[in-house]
Design a protein around this motif. Structure first.
Motif, mmCIF file in Angstrom:
data_model
loop_
_atom_site.group_PDB
_atom_site.id
_atom_site.type_symbol
_atom_site.label_atom_id
_atom_site.label_comp_id
_atom_site.label_asym_id
_atom_site.label_seq_id
_atom_site.Cartn_x
_atom_site.Cartn_y
_atom_site.Cartn_z
ATOM 1 N N TYR A 32 1.019 -1.100 0.127
ATOM 2 C CA TYR A 32 -0.120 0.194 0.039
ATOM 3 C C TYR A 32 0.721 1.333 -0.116
ATOM 4 O O TYR A 32 0.203 2.308 -0.090
ATOM 5 N N VAL A 33 2.030 1.080 0.129
ATOM 6 C CA VAL A 33 3.250 2.453 -0.077
ATOM 7 C C VAL A 33 4.041 1.913 -0.997
ATOM 8 O O VAL A 33 4.398 0.846 -1.388
ATOM 9 N N THR A 34 4.811 3.075 -1.555
ATOM 10 C CA THR A 34 5.926 3.008 -2.383
ATOM 11 C C THR A 34 7.145 3.653 -1.596
ATOM 12 O O THR A 34 7.108 4.112 -0.620
ATOM 13 N N GLU A 35 8.291 3.334 -2.294
ATOM 14 C CA GLU A 35 9.707 3.418 -1.939
ATOM 15 C C GLU A 35 9.610 4.950 -1.862
ATOM 16 O O GLU A 35 10.451 5.590 -0.958
ATOM 17 N N ASP A 36 9.215 5.477 -2.834
ATOM 18 C CA ASP A 36 9.370 7.069 -2.969
ATOM 19 C C ASP A 36 8.741 7.678 -2.029
ATOM 20 O O ASP A 36 9.093 8.779 -1.197
ATOM 21 N N GLU A 37 7.420 7.240 -1.378
ATOM 22 C CA GLU A 37 6.732 7.872 -0.356
ATOM 23 C C GLU A 37 7.558 7.469 1.084
ATOM 24 O O GLU A 37 7.479 8.567 1.811
ATOM 25 N N LEU A 38 7.825 6.512 1.201
ATOM 26 C CA LEU A 38 8.679 6.382 2.257
ATOM 27 C C LEU A 38 9.660 7.020 2.554
ATOM 28 O O LEU A 38 10.470 7.339 3.778
ATOM 29 N N SER A 39 10.790 7.292 1.429
ATOM 30 C CA SER A 39 11.772 8.002 1.458
ATOM 31 C C SER A 39 11.720 9.288 2.254
ATOM 32 O O SER A 39 12.812 9.963 2.324
ATOM 33 N N LYS A 40 10.581 9.945 2.020
ATOM 34 C CA LYS A 40 10.476 11.446 2.598
ATOM 35 C C LYS A 40 10.201 11.345 4.022
ATOM 36 O O LYS A 40 10.536 12.417 4.644
ATOM 37 N N LEU A 41 10.143 10.238 4.683
ATOM 38 C CA LEU A 41 10.057 10.288 6.058
ATOM 39 C C LEU A 41 11.355 10.103 6.685
ATOM 40 O O LEU A 41 12.460 9.518 6.182
ATOM 41 N N TRP A 42 11.335 9.981 8.184
ATOM 42 C CA TRP A 42 12.567 9.781 8.703
ATOM 43 C C TRP A 42 12.933 8.118 8.907
ATOM 44 O O TRP A 42 12.012 7.370 8.973
ATOM 45 N N PRO A 43 13.762 8.042 8.044
ATOM 46 C CA PRO A 43 14.188 6.404 7.764
ATOM 47 C C PRO A 43 14.277 5.560 9.111
ATOM 48 O O PRO A 43 13.658 4.477 9.212
ATOM 49 N N GLN A 44 14.595 6.044 10.363
ATOM 50 C CA GLN A 44 14.524 5.461 11.200
ATOM 51 C C GLN A 44 13.104 5.079 11.977
ATOM 52 O O GLN A 44 12.844 3.964 12.703
ATOM 53 N N ALA A 45 12.250 6.035 11.760
ATOM 54 C CA ALA A 45 10.894 6.089 11.997
ATOM 55 C C ALA A 45 10.121 4.577 11.194
ATOM 56 O O ALA A 45 9.455 3.893 11.701
ATOM 57 N N VAL A 46 10.501 4.776 10.011
ATOM 58 C CA VAL A 46 10.029 3.748 9.192
ATOM 59 C C VAL A 46 10.440 2.156 9.666
ATOM 60 O O VAL A 46 9.680 1.287 9.391
ATOM 61 N N ASP A 47 11.742 2.209 9.678
ATOM 62 C CA ASP A 47 12.455 0.970 9.903
ATOM 63 C C ASP A 47 11.764 0.085 11.255
ATOM 64 O O ASP A 47 11.928 -0.936 11.369
ATOM 65 N N GLU A 48 11.215 0.711 12.085
ATOM 66 C CA GLU A 48 10.853 0.221 13.268
ATOM 67 C C GLU A 48 9.579 -0.491 13.100
ATOM 68 O O GLU A 48 9.334 -1.505 13.731
ATOM 69 N N TYR A 49 9.020 -0.473 11.906
ATOM 70 C CA TYR A 49 7.670 -1.090 11.682
ATOM 71 C C TYR A 49 7.913 -2.043 10.758
ATOM 72 O O TYR A 49 6.810 -2.576 10.027
#
Length: 484
Positions: free
Chosen positions: A123-140
Protein backbone atom coordinates in the motif's frame (compact mmCIF):
# COMPACT_ATOMS: atom_id res chain seq x y z
CA UNK A 1 10.28 -10.47 39.97
CA UNK A 2 10.06 -12.90 37.10
CA UNK A 3 6.56 -14.01 38.08
CA UNK A 4 5.14 -10.48 37.69
CA UNK A 5 6.54 -10.19 34.16
CA UNK A 6 5.31 -13.64 33.17
CA UNK A 7 1.73 -12.81 34.14
CA UNK A 8 1.77 -9.76 31.88
CA UNK A 9 3.35 -11.68 29.02
CA UNK A 10 0.89 -14.57 29.23
CA UNK A 11 -2.05 -12.17 29.23
CA UNK A 12 -0.70 -10.61 26.05
CA UNK A 13 -0.07 -13.99 24.42
CA UNK A 14 -3.58 -15.22 25.24
CA UNK A 15 -5.16 -12.06 23.86
CA UNK A 16 -3.08 -12.14 20.70
CA UNK A 17 -3.59 -15.88 20.26
CA UNK A 18 -7.25 -15.21 19.76
CA UNK A 19 -6.30 -13.44 16.58
CA UNK A 20 -4.09 -16.04 14.98
CA UNK A 21 -6.98 -18.33 14.17
CA UNK A 22 -9.03 -15.65 12.49
CA UNK A 23 -6.51 -13.48 10.69
CA UNK A 24 -6.73 -12.73 6.98
CA UNK A 25 -9.31 -10.85 4.94
CA UNK A 26 -12.31 -13.19 4.99
CA UNK A 27 -11.37 -14.46 1.54
CA UNK A 28 -10.98 -10.91 0.21
CA UNK A 29 -7.25 -10.37 -0.31
CA UNK A 30 -7.33 -7.95 -3.23
CA UNK A 31 -5.09 -4.91 -2.72
CA UNK A 32 -7.08 -1.76 -3.44
CA UNK A 33 -4.96 1.27 -4.23
CA UNK A 34 -5.59 3.75 -1.38
CA UNK A 35 -4.70 6.60 -3.73
CA UNK A 36 -7.38 5.58 -6.22
CA UNK A 37 -11.09 6.39 -5.99
CA UNK A 38 -13.06 4.69 -3.22
CA UNK A 39 -16.52 4.53 -4.75
CA UNK A 40 -18.22 2.31 -2.19
CA UNK A 41 -19.26 3.64 1.19
CA UNK A 42 -17.02 2.27 3.91
CA UNK A 43 -16.88 2.83 7.66
CA UNK A 44 -13.70 2.33 9.67
CA UNK A 45 -12.79 2.72 13.29
CA UNK A 46 -9.62 4.43 14.48
CA UNK A 47 -8.30 4.28 18.04
CA UNK A 48 -5.59 6.42 19.55
CA UNK A 49 -4.41 7.60 22.94
CA UNK A 50 -3.40 10.81 24.62
CA UNK A 51 -4.65 13.55 26.87
CA UNK A 52 -7.63 15.68 25.88
CA UNK A 53 -5.44 18.07 23.88
CA UNK A 54 -4.09 15.23 21.73
CA UNK A 55 -7.53 13.70 21.29
CA UNK A 56 -8.90 17.05 20.15
CA UNK A 57 -5.99 17.41 17.71
CA UNK A 58 -6.69 14.02 16.17
CA UNK A 59 -10.42 14.61 15.91
CA UNK A 60 -9.60 17.84 14.08
CA UNK A 61 -7.37 16.00 11.59
CA UNK A 62 -9.85 13.13 11.14
CA UNK A 63 -12.61 15.62 10.37
CA UNK A 64 -10.31 17.39 7.94
CA UNK A 65 -9.54 14.07 6.25
CA UNK A 66 -13.21 13.16 5.78
CA UNK A 67 -13.95 16.63 4.38
CA UNK A 68 -11.30 16.42 1.68
CA UNK A 69 -12.25 15.70 -1.92
CA UNK A 70 -12.17 12.00 -2.69
CA UNK A 71 -12.91 10.88 0.86
CA UNK A 72 -16.67 11.43 0.74
CA UNK A 73 -17.44 7.73 1.00
CA UNK A 74 -15.19 7.13 4.01
CA UNK A 75 -16.64 7.47 7.48
CA UNK A 76 -14.12 7.39 10.31
CA UNK A 77 -15.18 6.78 13.89
CA UNK A 78 -12.34 8.06 16.05
CA UNK A 79 -11.97 7.03 19.68
CA UNK A 80 -9.40 8.65 21.94
CA UNK A 81 -8.39 6.70 25.04
CA UNK A 82 -6.32 7.79 28.02
CA UNK A 83 -2.78 6.51 27.56
CA UNK A 84 -2.84 4.72 30.93
CA UNK A 85 -5.77 2.56 29.79
CA UNK A 86 -5.11 2.29 26.06
CA UNK A 87 -3.27 -1.03 25.82
CA UNK A 88 -5.57 -2.67 28.37
CA UNK A 89 -8.55 -1.59 26.27
CA UNK A 90 -6.90 -2.74 23.05
CA UNK A 91 -6.05 -6.15 24.50
CA UNK A 92 -9.61 -6.57 25.75
CA UNK A 93 -10.79 -5.96 22.17
CA UNK A 94 -8.28 -8.37 20.60
CA UNK A 95 -11.00 -10.41 18.88
CA UNK A 96 -12.66 -7.32 17.47
CA UNK A 97 -9.90 -4.81 16.86
CA UNK A 98 -10.49 -1.36 15.40
CA UNK A 99 -9.57 -1.06 11.73
CA UNK A 100 -6.69 1.34 12.40
CA UNK A 101 -5.01 1.87 15.74
CA UNK A 102 -1.93 3.16 17.52
CA UNK A 103 0.68 0.53 18.29
CA UNK A 104 3.42 1.65 20.72
CA UNK A 105 6.89 0.70 19.52
CA UNK A 106 7.53 -1.27 22.70
CA UNK A 107 4.48 -3.53 22.10
CA UNK A 108 4.98 -3.90 18.35
CA UNK A 109 7.04 -7.11 18.46
CA UNK A 110 4.49 -9.01 20.54
CA UNK A 111 1.56 -8.01 18.33
CA UNK A 112 3.22 -8.43 14.95
CA UNK A 113 4.66 -11.83 15.86
CA UNK A 114 1.16 -12.99 16.89
CA UNK A 115 -0.25 -12.19 13.45
CA UNK A 116 -2.45 -9.36 14.71
CA UNK A 117 -1.21 -6.72 12.26
CA UNK A 118 -1.67 -6.54 8.51
CA UNK A 119 1.25 -6.47 6.10
CA UNK A 120 0.84 -3.08 4.41
CA UNK A 121 3.88 -3.27 2.13
CA UNK A 122 1.74 -3.22 -1.02
CA UNK A 123 0.00 0.00 0.00
CA UNK A 124 3.02 2.31 0.03
CA UNK A 125 5.88 3.04 -2.34
CA UNK A 126 9.57 3.44 -1.64
CA UNK A 127 9.33 7.00 -2.93
CA UNK A 128 6.68 7.83 -0.33
CA UNK A 129 8.68 6.25 2.47
CA UNK A 130 11.92 7.95 1.41
CA UNK A 131 10.52 11.32 2.48
CA UNK A 132 10.12 10.19 6.10
CA UNK A 133 12.65 9.74 8.89
CA UNK A 134 14.24 6.40 7.93
CA UNK A 135 14.59 5.24 11.53
CA UNK A 136 10.86 5.83 12.05
CA UNK A 137 9.92 3.67 9.07
CA UNK A 138 12.42 0.93 9.87
CA UNK A 139 10.87 0.36 13.31
CA UNK A 140 7.75 -1.16 11.75
CA UNK A 141 9.38 -3.74 9.50
CA UNK A 142 9.33 -7.35 10.64
CA UNK A 143 10.46 -10.66 9.16
CA UNK A 144 8.03 -13.40 10.29
CA UNK A 145 10.42 -16.16 9.19
CA UNK A 146 13.35 -14.99 11.29
CA UNK A 147 11.41 -12.97 13.94
CA UNK A 148 13.79 -10.08 13.17
CA UNK A 149 12.88 -6.43 13.57
CA UNK A 150 13.91 -3.78 11.08
CA UNK A 151 14.12 -3.49 7.32
CA UNK A 152 15.95 -6.42 5.76
CA UNK A 153 15.53 -8.98 3.01
CA UNK A 154 12.30 -10.85 3.62
CA UNK A 155 10.89 -8.26 6.01
CA UNK A 156 7.47 -6.69 5.45
CA UNK A 157 6.03 -3.38 6.62
CA UNK A 158 3.36 -3.63 9.34
CA UNK A 159 2.83 0.00 10.26
CA UNK A 160 3.42 3.61 9.31
CA UNK A 161 5.10 5.87 11.86
CA UNK A 162 2.81 8.16 13.78
CA UNK A 163 5.82 10.18 14.88
CA UNK A 164 9.25 10.20 16.45
CA UNK A 165 9.22 11.72 19.90
CA UNK A 166 12.57 12.75 21.42
CA UNK A 167 12.27 13.25 25.19
CA UNK A 168 14.73 16.00 26.02
CA UNK A 169 15.57 18.35 28.87
CA UNK A 170 13.24 21.35 29.41
CA UNK A 171 13.77 24.29 31.73
CA UNK A 172 11.62 27.04 33.20
CA UNK A 173 13.54 30.05 31.94
CA UNK A 174 11.61 32.53 34.07
CA UNK A 175 12.33 30.57 37.25
CA UNK A 176 15.94 29.94 36.22
CA UNK A 177 16.56 33.65 35.66
CA UNK A 178 15.06 34.43 39.08
CA UNK A 179 17.35 31.85 40.71
CA UNK A 180 20.39 33.26 38.91
CA UNK A 181 19.58 36.72 40.28
CA UNK A 182 18.77 35.38 43.76
CA UNK A 183 22.16 33.69 44.06
CA UNK A 184 24.11 36.55 42.49
CA UNK A 185 25.27 34.50 39.52
CA UNK A 186 26.43 35.80 36.15
CA UNK A 187 23.52 35.15 33.77
CA UNK A 188 25.61 35.57 30.63
CA UNK A 189 28.18 33.08 31.88
CA UNK A 190 25.52 30.59 32.97
CA UNK A 191 23.83 30.60 29.57
CA UNK A 192 27.11 30.43 27.66
CA UNK A 193 28.58 27.65 29.80
CA UNK A 194 25.58 25.42 30.46
CA UNK A 195 22.59 26.28 28.29
CA UNK A 196 23.84 25.97 24.72
CA UNK A 197 21.31 24.04 22.56
CA UNK A 198 24.12 22.75 20.36
CA UNK A 199 26.64 21.85 23.07
CA UNK A 200 25.19 19.49 25.69
CA UNK A 201 26.22 19.64 29.33
CA UNK A 202 28.25 16.88 30.90
CA UNK A 203 26.90 15.22 34.04
CA UNK A 204 29.44 17.12 36.11
CA UNK A 205 28.42 20.44 34.60
CA UNK A 206 24.75 19.70 35.13
CA UNK A 207 25.28 18.83 38.79
CA UNK A 208 27.39 21.96 39.25
CA UNK A 209 24.68 24.11 37.71
CA UNK A 210 21.90 22.60 39.83
CA UNK A 211 23.90 22.94 43.03
CA UNK A 212 24.50 26.61 42.28
CA UNK A 213 20.75 27.21 41.86
CA UNK A 214 19.35 25.14 44.74
CA UNK A 215 20.27 25.56 48.40
CA UNK A 216 19.62 23.22 51.32
CA UNK A 217 20.98 25.08 54.34
CA UNK A 218 19.76 22.63 57.00
CA UNK A 219 20.82 19.55 55.01
CA UNK A 220 17.48 17.74 55.27
CA UNK A 221 17.35 17.04 51.53
CA UNK A 222 14.67 19.65 50.90
CA UNK A 223 15.44 22.94 49.11
CA UNK A 224 15.01 26.00 51.29
CA UNK A 225 12.15 27.31 49.16
CA UNK A 226 10.78 23.88 48.04
CA UNK A 227 11.89 24.51 44.45
CA UNK A 228 13.97 21.58 43.21
CA UNK A 229 16.57 21.61 40.48
CA UNK A 230 15.00 18.77 38.49
CA UNK A 231 11.76 16.82 38.84
CA UNK A 232 13.19 13.35 38.08
CA UNK A 233 15.66 11.74 35.70
CA UNK A 234 14.92 9.40 32.80
CA UNK A 235 16.75 6.11 33.37
CA UNK A 236 17.04 5.19 29.70
CA UNK A 237 18.51 8.61 28.96
CA UNK A 238 21.16 8.30 31.65
CA UNK A 239 22.06 4.77 30.52
CA UNK A 240 22.27 5.72 26.84
CA UNK A 241 24.26 8.87 27.65
CA UNK A 242 26.96 6.74 29.25
CA UNK A 243 27.27 4.42 26.23
CA UNK A 244 25.47 1.62 28.06
CA UNK A 245 22.36 -0.49 27.51
CA UNK A 246 20.16 -3.02 29.29
CA UNK A 247 21.19 -5.89 27.03
CA UNK A 248 23.09 -6.79 23.88
CA UNK A 249 21.83 -5.63 20.49
CA UNK A 250 19.81 -8.82 19.98
CA UNK A 251 18.35 -8.67 23.51
CA UNK A 252 19.89 -12.04 24.31
CA UNK A 253 22.29 -11.17 27.14
CA UNK A 254 21.86 -8.77 30.05
CA UNK A 255 24.20 -5.79 30.39
CA UNK A 256 22.97 -4.27 33.65
CA UNK A 257 26.22 -5.33 35.33
CA UNK A 258 28.25 -3.23 32.88
CA UNK A 259 30.10 -0.57 34.95
CA UNK A 260 28.72 2.13 32.61
CA UNK A 261 25.16 1.01 33.30
CA UNK A 262 25.74 0.95 37.06
CA UNK A 263 27.40 4.36 36.94
CA UNK A 264 24.35 5.81 35.13
CA UNK A 265 21.94 4.56 37.80
CA UNK A 266 24.13 5.85 40.60
CA UNK A 267 24.38 9.24 38.90
CA UNK A 268 20.60 9.56 39.11
CA UNK A 269 20.44 8.44 42.74
CA UNK A 270 23.17 10.88 43.75
CA UNK A 271 21.19 13.84 42.43
CA UNK A 272 18.98 13.26 45.46
CA UNK A 273 21.27 11.51 47.92
CA UNK A 274 24.35 13.71 47.58
CA UNK A 275 23.32 16.91 45.81
CA UNK A 276 19.77 17.29 47.17
CA UNK A 277 18.69 18.86 43.88
CA UNK A 278 16.19 16.24 42.62
CA UNK A 279 12.74 15.51 43.96
CA UNK A 280 12.94 12.46 46.29
CA UNK A 281 11.24 9.29 45.09
CA UNK A 282 8.52 9.53 47.75
CA UNK A 283 7.47 12.95 46.47
CA UNK A 284 7.76 11.92 42.82
CA UNK A 285 4.99 9.40 43.40
CA UNK A 286 2.70 12.15 44.70
CA UNK A 287 3.02 14.49 41.70
CA UNK A 288 4.37 13.51 38.28
CA UNK A 289 7.43 15.38 37.08
CA UNK A 290 5.84 17.38 34.28
CA UNK A 291 2.97 18.56 36.48
CA UNK A 292 5.47 19.68 39.09
CA UNK A 293 7.35 21.50 36.36
CA UNK A 294 4.19 23.21 35.09
CA UNK A 295 3.51 24.37 38.65
CA UNK A 296 7.04 25.87 38.95
CA UNK A 297 8.08 23.31 41.56
CA UNK A 298 11.34 22.60 39.75
CA UNK A 299 13.62 24.33 37.26
CA UNK A 300 14.28 21.36 34.95
CA UNK A 301 12.26 18.38 33.75
CA UNK A 302 11.85 16.36 30.55
CA UNK A 303 9.57 17.13 27.64
CA UNK A 304 8.57 15.67 24.28
CA UNK A 305 7.09 17.48 21.26
CA UNK A 306 3.63 16.10 22.09
CA UNK A 307 3.68 18.04 25.37
CA UNK A 308 3.46 21.34 23.50
CA UNK A 309 -0.30 21.00 22.98
CA UNK A 310 -0.88 20.58 26.70
CA UNK A 311 1.70 23.23 27.54
CA UNK A 312 0.17 25.87 25.29
CA UNK A 313 -3.31 24.97 26.51
CA UNK A 314 -2.33 25.73 30.11
CA UNK A 315 -1.46 29.31 29.17
CA UNK A 316 1.64 29.00 31.33
CA UNK A 317 2.86 32.29 32.72
CA UNK A 318 6.54 31.46 32.33
CA UNK A 319 8.95 31.16 29.43
CA UNK A 320 10.56 27.79 28.77
CA UNK A 321 13.07 26.22 26.42
CA UNK A 322 14.67 22.84 25.74
CA UNK A 323 18.21 21.48 25.82
CA UNK A 324 20.03 18.29 24.83
CA UNK A 325 20.23 15.78 27.68
CA UNK A 326 23.50 15.76 29.68
CA UNK A 327 26.08 12.99 29.14
CA UNK A 328 29.03 11.55 31.03
CA UNK A 329 31.90 13.73 29.87
CA UNK A 330 34.43 11.43 31.53
CA UNK A 331 33.48 8.56 29.23
CA UNK A 332 35.13 9.11 25.82
CA UNK A 333 32.50 6.90 24.14
CA UNK A 334 29.51 8.73 25.62
CA UNK A 335 27.38 11.40 23.97
CA UNK A 336 24.11 13.16 24.71
CA UNK A 337 21.52 10.49 23.89
CA UNK A 338 17.83 10.90 24.68
CA UNK A 339 15.29 8.16 24.26
CA UNK A 340 13.09 8.62 21.21
CA UNK A 341 9.62 7.12 21.37
CA UNK A 342 7.41 6.20 18.48
CA UNK A 343 4.05 4.69 17.68
CA UNK A 344 2.81 3.13 14.50
CA UNK A 345 -0.46 3.38 12.64
CA UNK A 346 -1.33 -0.30 12.26
CA UNK A 347 -4.19 -2.04 10.47
CA UNK A 348 -6.05 -4.99 11.92
CA UNK A 349 -5.19 -8.27 10.21
CA UNK A 350 -8.94 -8.97 10.02
CA UNK A 351 -9.79 -5.86 7.97
CA UNK A 352 -11.18 -6.63 4.52
CA UNK A 353 -9.74 -5.08 1.38
CA UNK A 354 -12.05 -2.06 1.27
CA UNK A 355 -11.52 -1.32 4.95
CA UNK A 356 -7.77 -1.72 4.55
CA UNK A 357 -7.70 0.70 1.62
CA UNK A 358 -9.68 3.28 3.60
CA UNK A 359 -7.55 2.76 6.70
CA UNK A 360 -4.34 3.12 4.71
CA UNK A 361 -5.68 6.23 3.06
CA UNK A 362 -6.20 7.73 6.52
CA UNK A 363 -2.87 6.42 7.85
CA UNK A 364 -0.94 7.88 4.93
CA UNK A 365 -2.79 11.16 5.32
CA UNK A 366 -1.87 11.40 9.01
CA UNK A 367 1.68 10.14 8.49
CA UNK A 368 2.91 11.90 5.36
CA UNK A 369 0.43 14.42 3.96
CA UNK A 370 2.12 17.83 4.03
CA UNK A 371 -0.97 19.75 5.11
CA UNK A 372 -1.67 17.26 7.88
CA UNK A 373 1.92 17.27 9.12
CA UNK A 374 1.92 21.06 9.09
CA UNK A 375 -1.32 21.12 11.08
CA UNK A 376 0.10 18.64 13.59
CA UNK A 377 3.14 20.75 14.39
CA UNK A 378 1.03 23.92 14.46
CA UNK A 379 -1.18 22.23 17.08
CA UNK A 380 1.87 21.27 19.13
CA UNK A 381 1.53 17.56 18.45
CA UNK A 382 4.83 16.43 16.96
CA UNK A 383 7.99 16.99 14.98
CA UNK A 384 7.04 16.49 11.31
CA UNK A 385 7.61 13.00 9.89
CA UNK A 386 8.71 14.56 6.62
CA UNK A 387 12.44 15.17 6.97
CA UNK A 388 12.65 18.26 4.76
CA UNK A 389 9.75 19.89 6.59
CA UNK A 390 11.26 19.16 10.00
CA UNK A 391 14.78 20.39 9.25
CA UNK A 392 13.73 23.67 7.66
CA UNK A 393 10.13 24.77 7.90
CA UNK A 394 9.58 23.49 11.45
CA UNK A 395 12.93 24.49 12.94
CA UNK A 396 12.99 27.92 11.30
CA UNK A 397 9.22 28.53 11.41
CA UNK A 398 9.26 29.66 7.80
CA UNK A 399 5.45 29.57 7.68
CA UNK A 400 5.11 31.70 10.82
CA UNK A 401 2.87 29.11 12.53
CA UNK A 402 4.87 28.93 15.77
CA UNK A 403 5.57 32.59 16.37
CA UNK A 404 5.85 33.38 20.06
CA UNK A 405 5.44 29.76 21.11
CA UNK A 406 7.91 27.88 23.29
CA UNK A 407 10.28 26.18 22.96
CA UNK A 408 12.37 28.44 20.79
CA UNK A 409 15.12 25.87 20.27
CA UNK A 410 13.03 23.23 18.48
CA UNK A 411 16.22 22.30 16.67
CA UNK A 412 17.17 20.25 19.76
CA UNK A 413 14.37 17.78 19.00
CA UNK A 414 15.39 17.55 15.35
CA UNK A 415 19.08 17.17 16.24
CA UNK A 416 18.20 14.39 18.66
CA UNK A 417 16.39 12.52 15.89
CA UNK A 418 18.96 13.35 13.24
CA UNK A 419 22.20 12.80 15.18
CA UNK A 420 23.73 9.80 13.50
CA UNK A 421 27.31 10.66 12.53
CA UNK A 422 30.32 9.82 14.71
CA UNK A 423 31.13 13.50 15.17
CA UNK A 424 27.68 14.46 16.43
CA UNK A 425 27.36 15.38 20.09
CA UNK A 426 23.59 14.89 20.21
CA UNK A 427 21.56 11.83 19.32
CA UNK A 428 18.66 9.60 20.22
CA UNK A 429 17.81 5.91 20.54
CA UNK A 430 14.64 3.87 20.57
CA UNK A 431 13.60 2.66 24.01
CA UNK A 432 14.98 -0.80 24.93
CA UNK A 433 11.51 -2.30 25.33
CA UNK A 434 11.11 -2.15 21.54
CA UNK A 435 13.56 -5.04 21.15
CA UNK A 436 11.85 -7.47 23.53
CA UNK A 437 8.80 -9.68 23.20
CA UNK A 438 7.10 -8.03 26.18
CA UNK A 439 7.64 -4.66 27.81
CA UNK A 440 6.66 -5.76 31.32
CA UNK A 441 10.25 -6.52 32.29
CA UNK A 442 11.05 -2.80 32.40
CA UNK A 443 8.48 -1.97 35.08
CA UNK A 444 9.61 -5.04 37.03
CA UNK A 445 13.17 -3.71 36.99
CA UNK A 446 12.05 -0.28 38.17
CA UNK A 447 9.99 -1.87 40.95
CA UNK A 448 12.95 -3.95 42.06
CA UNK A 449 15.44 -1.08 42.29
CA UNK A 450 12.81 0.96 44.14
CA UNK A 451 12.10 -1.86 46.61
CA UNK A 452 15.82 -2.41 47.19
CA UNK A 453 16.25 1.25 48.12
CA UNK A 454 18.49 2.70 45.43
CA UNK A 455 16.77 6.08 45.63
CA UNK A 456 16.92 6.16 49.44
CA UNK A 457 20.53 5.06 49.70
CA UNK A 458 19.75 1.69 51.26
CA UNK A 459 21.78 -0.09 48.57
CA UNK A 460 24.08 1.03 45.78
CA UNK A 461 23.40 0.60 42.08
CA UNK A 462 26.20 -1.97 41.90
CA UNK A 463 24.70 -4.11 44.67
CA UNK A 464 21.23 -3.99 43.13
CA UNK A 465 22.25 -4.69 39.53
CA UNK A 466 24.55 -7.54 40.54
CA UNK A 467 21.78 -9.20 42.53
CA UNK A 468 19.13 -8.74 39.84
CA UNK A 469 21.22 -9.81 36.83
CA UNK A 470 20.53 -13.59 37.00
CA UNK A 471 16.76 -13.08 37.18
CA UNK A 472 16.89 -10.53 34.38
CA UNK A 473 18.82 -12.98 32.21
CA UNK A 474 16.14 -15.61 32.86
CA UNK A 475 13.48 -13.15 31.71
CA UNK A 476 15.40 -12.37 28.51
CA UNK A 477 15.73 -16.10 27.84
CA UNK A 478 11.99 -16.63 28.36
CA UNK A 479 11.07 -13.79 26.01
CA UNK A 480 13.33 -15.14 23.28
CA UNK A 481 11.80 -18.61 23.74
CA UNK A 482 8.28 -17.20 23.45
CA UNK A 483 9.27 -15.37 20.29
CA UNK A 484 10.54 -18.64 18.87
Amino acid sequence: MKKRWFAVAVAGIVAAAGLTGCTGNHGDDVVIDPEGPIEEEVSITFWGWGDLAEQENYQTLVNQFMAEEGNENITVSYRGINSANYMTTLRASARNLPTLFYMPDYDFLEWVSAGSLKDISAYVTEDELSKLWPQAVDEYYYNPDTAALGKSEGAALYGLPKDLGPFTLVYNKTLLDAKIEEHGLDAEEIYATYLDPEDPMTWTEFRTLLCSLVTDENGDGTPDDDVYGISHYEIETAVYSNNANFFTDDASEQRITDPNFIEALQFIADLTLKDHVMVPAALQSEVDGFTRFLNSGCIFSFMGPWDCAQFWGYNIAFESNILPVPYNGENPDAMSTAWVGSMGYCVSAKANSLQTAAAMRLAKYLCMNEDAQRKFYELGQQVPNIVSMATDEYVNDTKGLLEGKDPADRSVWVDTINGTSETDKIGGKVRPRYYTYSSGWYNDFLTYIDEQGLWTGNKTAEQICTAYAPDFQDVLDEMRANLG
